[in-house]
Design a protein around this motif. Structure first.
Motif: not given
Length: 276
Positions: A178-187
């Motif tokens: 799911i995260s890959a499909g939503l354009g995940w990024s991290t702070r």
């Protein structure tokens, strides 16, 4: 005679080590919007301030019938304590009077919702403790707990209380689809560890997720262990398919098993990532 005494003394030391009581955690109650979050706390000796790790259990839950923290998690706790960290284990399922959620079809405690709220509550509680090094609080999670971690470190989930953010995050074999499909990024600098043969999580999706964050994210790194399966870091677990097992605390598909080389390297990777 001296040799005999030395041998006997060594045997006594070994016997005492075997008989030493298991590391005992302190039960903690953390306020939630409704109810309380039960947690288990392990602290090094002394007054601190200590770097602290919020550790997140997988879908099998944190503890068993007679043990508040399962051996697989105590194993990691000991590693973290040796490095001088305090360790806080929120119990997302037990706090809501739920058992293992691995084979539950209608999941009421979701990684992206309730478990993210648990992480925020644990962080808020830690920020008020005098023994915590507030600028050195990190996250580590396994499987479902690692998936929750991926949601918690997204930029839109940053705390707004003015306290220091998480210093680092480490995710063991999350479900990245799911995260890959939503354009995940991290702070937060985030390390992901997964087996190349993991057929419960998805190594290609995790690679896609991390690669997709490049250039628009805090540091994100993935380590893929080519021959390893799910739970590769767990000690003394023969490779097996849990689907045929009646154990509801295991996934209903795929394979689980220790990979000794990957396990040893992951311990090194975790220590180095938290010491950054």
């Amino acid at each position: 005679m001296r040799l005999l005494f030395t041998v006997l003394f060594a045997m006594l030391l070994m016997s005492a080590a075997r008989a030493a009581p298991a590391l005992a955690p302190q039960a903690i109650e953390i306020p939630l919007a409704s109810g309380a979050l039960h947690a288990q706390l392990y602290k090094p000796d002394g007054d601190g301030p200590f770097p602290t790790v919020i550790a997140l259990h997988g879908c099998g839950g944190l503890g068993g019938h007679s043990d508040p923290v399962l051996p697989r998690y105590r194993d990691w706790t000991e590693q973290l304590l040796k490095a001088g960290n305090a360790v806080l284990w929120p119990d997302s399922y037990g706090s809501r009077e739920l058992g293992p959620q691995c084979r539950v079809k209608d999941v009421h405690v979701k990684a992206r919702r309730e478990r993210v709220a648990d992480i925020a509550a644990a962080r808020s509680w830690l920020m008020k403790q005098p023994w915590v090094a507030r600028d050195r609080v990190s996250l580590i999670g396994w499987a479902n707990g690692a998936s929750a971690l991926l949601w918690a470190v997204r930029p839109q989930n940053a705390g707004r209380d003015g306290a220091p953010d998480f210093r680092a995050a480490i995710a063991f074999y999350p479900d990245c689809r799911i995260s890959a499909g939503l354009g995940w990024s991290t702070r937060v600098p985030t390390l992901l560890l997964i087996g190349g043969k993991d057929d419960i999580s998805s190594p290609p999706a995790c690679r896609q997720m991390v690669d997709g964050a490049y250039g628009r994210s805090a540091l994100a790194r993935i380590v893929v262990y080519p021959g390893a399966y799910h739970d590769f870091d767990r000690a003394n677990l023969p490779l097996h398919a849990p689907a045929s097992s009646p154990d509801v605390a295991t996934p209903d598909r795929g394979h689980l098993g220790t990979d000794t080389e990957a396990r040893a390297d992951s311990q090194k990777q975790v220590a180095e990532w938290l010491a950054r």
